[in-house]
Each structure stands twice: as structure tokens, then as C-alpha cells.
Motif scaffolding. Structure first.
Motif, PDB file in Angstrom:
ATOM      1  N   LEU A   1       0.837  -1.200   0.000  1.00  0.00           N
ATOM      2  CA  LEU A   1       0.000   0.000   0.000  1.00  0.00           C
ATOM      3  C   LEU A   1       0.872   1.251   0.000  1.00  0.00           C
ATOM      4  CD1 LEU A   1      -2.938   1.067   0.224  1.00  0.00           C
ATOM      5  CD2 LEU A   1      -2.563   1.170   2.691  1.00  0.00           C
ATOM      6  N   LEU A   2       0.614   2.142  -0.950  1.00  0.00           N
ATOM      7  CA  LEU A   2       1.343   3.410  -1.019  1.00  0.00           C
ATOM      8  C   LEU A   2       0.557   4.545  -0.375  1.00  0.00           C
ATOM      9  CD1 LEU A   2       2.804   3.236  -4.651  1.00  0.00           C
ATOM     10  CD2 LEU A   2       3.867   2.532  -2.496  1.00  0.00           C
ATOM     11  N   VAL A   3      -0.741   4.608  -0.649  1.00  0.00           N
ATOM     12  CA  VAL A   3      -1.561   5.667  -0.062  1.00  0.00           C
ATOM     13  C   VAL A   3      -3.002   5.178   0.014  1.00  0.00           C
ATOM     14  CG1 VAL A   3      -1.867   6.770  -2.317  1.00  0.00           C
ATOM     15  CG2 VAL A   3      -2.233   8.103  -0.242  1.00  0.00           C
ATOM     16  N   LEU A   4      -3.665   5.514   1.125  1.00  0.00           N
ATOM     17  CA  LEU A   4      -5.046   5.096   1.363  1.00  0.00           C
ATOM     18  C   LEU A   4      -5.869   6.302   1.794  1.00  0.00           C
ATOM     19  CD1 LEU A   4      -7.212   2.833   1.734  1.00  0.00           C
ATOM     20  CD2 LEU A   4      -6.429   2.685   4.112  1.00  0.00           C
ATOM     21  N   ASN A   5      -7.026   6.451   1.201  1.00  0.00           N
ATOM     22  CA  ASN A   5      -7.934   7.539   1.536  1.00  0.00           C
ATOM     23  C   ASN A   5      -8.878   7.046   2.640  1.00  0.00           C
ATOM     24  OD1 ASN A   5      -9.888   9.578   1.559  1.00  0.00           O
ATOM     25  ND2 ASN A   5      -9.757   9.894  -0.656  1.00  0.00           N
ATOM     26  N   GLU A   6      -8.451   7.193   3.890  1.00  0.00           N
ATOM     27  CA  GLU A   6      -9.226   6.640   5.004  1.00  0.00           C
ATOM     28  C   GLU A   6     -10.616   7.253   5.139  1.00  0.00           C
ATOM     29  OE1 GLU A   6      -7.403   6.070   8.728  1.00  0.00           O
ATOM     30  OE2 GLU A   6      -5.654   5.020   7.916  1.00  0.00           O
ATOM     31  N   PRO A   7     -10.777   8.591   5.014  1.00  0.00           N
ATOM     32  CA  PRO A   7     -12.138   9.143   5.118  1.00  0.00           C
ATOM     33  C   PRO A   7     -13.085   8.571   4.066  1.00  0.00           C
ATOM     34  CG  PRO A   7     -10.510  10.882   5.368  1.00  0.00           C
ATOM     35  CD  PRO A   7      -9.760   9.661   4.928  1.00  0.00           C
TER      36      PRO A   7
END
Length: 467
Positions: free
Chosen positions: A30-36
Motif C-alpha cells: 500500500l502506497l496511499v489510502l484515503n481513510e475518510p
């Protein structure tokens, strides 16, 4: 975690949905995750970061590759489709409506047309940054959920690290979807596709009302792009949504010095999709949608054409209201401002003034300090006269500040972040995301993100599709 994905698109038009499996990714990172966004979709961020990684790259269940056609730079291609993408299905958003969960870079499909079906880290991070910045600016857009490194090597001009983007949209129905259905000659398929679009986006509408609403949505969308200096770069009919959302962030960029002829795309040799041409192209694309929908408007072809032309004729009015209204808001004034706007755009162009910086600095000018805005111009007499006329209208400084962003994805900063991210350093990307996802109001320490690119960078900058 158990994920329930619906298959509304595949059930409605199975002729346009090819069941397909993503390329296996043995060791996703995983490089980037949009948690909202994940939470809005009912997805557990902790699970997505661990056991859910195979889900984010499509390795949990097959998806479907969507068929569509399209005019690409004016030339019609009857069979395009998701060549390196898969629709995994639909999730229910917190607002109760459906959202597509869609992958890019998940491998070759029957629509790949000779491509390898893969994507590199850089272009996928670009879409993440640009789409989330657009969302923060209040512009309808697909959203980015995650970028996952695959460990594969993607061969372009140079070998590049591979990645998959998971993105979310109200739907992935395009003008090109309707062109494809119409081109089959199957009017039942065309009708079912339109019924699906109506149920998804405009429940209760007639077919003509569907078209009218797409015209209005796209006119307003393009105006909103232009109000922040955005240039899509590849406004083909397969890149125009029925939902009115911005889609497919390929060779896109933000204009710096105001110039309607600005083009950054390396493949737009004739300037078809230049900043100032975007309304013209959007209307042309919508004419192609009207052609595809004609059999649904009326049984009599002449009557159908008349209805289509009448609906299409509303585009200019929708665009002008959104464009002039948006510029009026950016200036913080009311009333008839068209002469003021015309003179301002002439001054901005003649003086090569940075579009974003000027409008941001107007807030200070409205409070009595014109020097920050004035200093951007060589023609001081011209801007002094304009500011005096503008001030006579009583601009609202707070309103100016609320509407005009300080931080946009500056092209040079995007490139720096993508280069670092491709090399494994996500720090620049995270700092850029922090700035552009809260674009209004100055924040200490972020001056670097508000400054235009060096002139030598902008003079030679080109963007690429990333395919």
C-alpha cells in the motif's frame, strides 16, 4: 471483513460487461489510502491496510471490463473499453447512493488493443493527488481510494514500478458508452443503458430529460474547471461522464499564467483541448451523445433531431451562468461585472499573470492593500485603474478569501512528488496532499505550495497519458 458488492451495471447491460480477473499481485504494498473515503463506503481502513490489500488490487473476485466507444481527438473508435481496468462492482455510500469501485492498472482485458494493461506508480499517484485536490475544491470528480504497488515492472520509455489505482465514482457511464450501444444497432440495449443511467443518476426522468441534465451538468463542470485553471488535456467522448464528474486524470494540469491557448498535453499537437477550447469541445461531445440517444427521443427522426438541438442549445446559457457567476464570486462582487471581467482577463493575459495567485491576492486588495496583487503586473497603470473600478463595487474580502484557493496542485510540485514516490519516498506526496486537500486560507509553512513554478519549468512542461 465481508464486502458486499452489487452488480447493477453488469445486470442491466450484460452485453457491455465482460467478466474478467485482475492480474494476480502476490505481494501488494500500500502506497496511499484515503481513510475518510473508505469509511464513507463502509470499508475498514485497518482491514484495507492488511488483509484487504488483495481486495484493493482485484484479487478477491472477478470484475467486469466495460465496453464503450469514443471520439478520440475527433476520430471515432467504435470499440475502446476498459483495456487496463475493471469495475469490481458497486458499494453503498454513506449518503445511501451507489458508488462504483473501479481499478486501473489491473492487467490486460479483451479491450486492451495491444497494450500491456498495466500502470506505473507515477500516473496512479497523479490521479490520486489531482482527483482529491479537485474534490477539495468542490468540483465533481471521481475519487481515489488507494494506490497499491504491485512489484511488477512496467515497460514504457524506461522500466517503471507498477501500481493499481482503486477509484470511486457515481458511475463510469460515459458518452462513449452510449455511442457503443447505438453503434450495435440494438435499440433495446440502448434503451436499457439509458434506463440504467436514469435509475442511477436522475430517477424518474424521461430520456430527453436525461440528456438535458447531462448538458447542464457538463456545462457547469467545465466552467468550474476553468474557474480554477484546470485543463483536462484529453476530453475525448470516452472521458466525459453522464454523472457530470471529472474522470481520467491523464495529461491534465493547472494553468499558471493566464492564457486561453494553454496546452500541456504532449499528444495535443493542435491544441484541440486547450484551456479556452474546453467549453466548445464539451458541447461537441454532447452533440455526439445526442446523436446516440436520438431513437429514444421520438419515433420520428426529424422530431427527435429538433428536440435534441433544442436541448443542446441550452449549453451556452448553462456555461455562461456558471462561468460569469463563478468569476463574480471570485471577485467578491454582485451585479453586472462583464465589462470588468473582460478587461481583467485582457490584463492577466497581456501581463502573463499567474491565475491562482492573482485571485488569492485580491482578498488583501479588498481590505485596502493592493500591492500583493498589483506587484504581479508590468502594466501598473492598467491594473491600478482596474482595481479602482473593482473597489467601487464594494468587494467582500471574506467572500473572496472563501472562494479563491491558495493551494492547487502546482505542476512542478506534482512532478517532484511523483518522481519521489516512484523512487519509494512518499514524503513529498504526503506534504502536497496536505496542502491541496485544504486549499483555502493561508497556512504557516506552506508558502512553497502557493508559489508558481519557475518560468523555465512552465515554458517546457508537458504531461503524458500514463498508458
Amino acid at each position: 471483513m465481508s464486502i458486499s458488492l452489487s452488480s447493477d451495471f453488469a445486470r442491466a447491460v450484460p452485453e457491455m460487461a465482460v467478466s474478467w480477473e485482475a492480474v494476480p499481485v502476490p505481494e501488494p504494498v500500500l502506497l496511499v489510502l484515503n481513510e475518510p473515503l473508505a469509511k464513507e463506503l463502509g470499508l475498514d481502513p485497518a482491514w484495507l491496510r492488511s488483509d484487504g490489500l488483495p481486495f484493493l488490487v482485484g484479487n478477491e473476485a472477478p470484475g467486469v471490463a466495460q465496453a464503450y466507444a469514443g471520439h478520440q481527438f475527433g476520430g471515432y473508435s467504435p470499440r475502446l473499453g476498459d483495456g487496463r481496468a475493471l469495475l469490481l462492482g458497486e458499494l453503498t455510500h454513506a449518503d445511501g447512493t451507489l458508488r462504483d469501485l473501479h481499478l486501473k492498472g489491473s492487467g490486460r482485458t479483451p479491450f486492451a488493443r495491444g497494450g500491456d494493461g498495466l500502470a506505473a506508480v507515477g500516473p496512479m499517484l497523479r490521479e490520486y493527488v489531482l482527483s482529491e485536490a479537485m474534490h477539495a475544491l468542490g468540483i465533481p470528480t471521481t475519487r481515489s481510494l488507494a494506490v497499491v504497488a504491485t512489484g511488477a515492472v512496467v515497460h514504457r520509455e524506461l522500466p517503471l514500478p507498477g501500481a493499481v489505482l482503486a477509484r470511486v465514482a457515481s458511475s463510469h457511464l460515459r458518452v462513449g458508452s452510449f455511442q457503443y450501444a447505438r453503434n450495435t444497432g440494438d435499440h433495446d440495449l440502448l434503451r436499457r443503458l439509458a434506463d440504467h443511467a436514469i435509475a442511477r443518476h436522475h430517477p424518474g426522468s424521461t430520456y430527453l430529460e436525461l440528456f438535458e441534465r447531462v448538458v447542464a451538468a457538463q456545462a457547469e463542470l467545465v466552467a468550474r474547471w476553468m474557474l480554477v485553471g484546470f485543463i483536462h488535456g484529453v476530453m475525448n467522448t470516452d472521458n466525459m461522464t453522464i454523472s457530470g464528474e471529472t474522470i481520467d486524470y491523464g495529461p491534465c494540469a493547472f494553468m499558471e499564467a493566464y492564457d486561453p491557448t494553454t496546452v500541456y498535453s504532449s499528444i495535443d499537437h493542435g491544441g484541440r483541448y486547450a484551456y479556452g477550447n474546453q467549453p466548445i469541445v464539451a458541447e461537441w461531445n454532447l452533440a455526439r451523445l445526442a446523436e446516440a440517444l436520438l431513437p429514444l427521443f421520438a419515433d420520428d427522426e426529424d422530431r427527435a433531431v429538433s428536440l435534441a438541438l433544442e436541448a443542446l442549445g441550452t449549453f451556452d446559457g448553462h456555461f455562461e451562468r456558471a462561468w460569469i457567476g463563478g468569476l463574480r464570486a471570485k471577485l467578491g462582487v454582485t451585479g453586472d461585472v462583464q465589462p470588468l471581467l473582460k478587461d481583467l482577463l485582457t490584463l492577466l493575459h497581456a501581463n502573463h499573470v499567474d491565475f491562482t495567485s492573482f485571485f488569492h491576492r485580491l482578498a488583501a486588495a479588498a481590505r485596502g492593500d493592493a500591492e500583493p496583487a498589483r506587484s504581479l503586473f508590468l502594466d501598473l497603470a492598467g491594473i491600478d485603474d482596474w482595481i479602482a473600478r473593482w473597489r467601487s463595487l464594494g468587494p467582500d474580502a471574506d467572500a473572496v478569501e472563501r472562494v479563491n484557493p491558495v493551494y492547487i496542485p502546482r505542476n512542478h510540485l506534482v512532478e517532484e512528488a511523483l518522481a519521489a514516490g516512484s523512487a519509494g519516498d512518499l514524503g513529498p506526496l504526503e506534504r502536497l496532499l496536505d496542502a491541496v486537500t485544504s486549499p483555502y486560507g493561508e497556512r504557516p509553512g506552506l508558502e512553497h505550495f502557493a508559489a508558481p513554478a519557475p518560468q523555465d519549468f512552465s515554458a517546457t512542461y508537458r504531461t503524458f497519458c500514463g498508458t
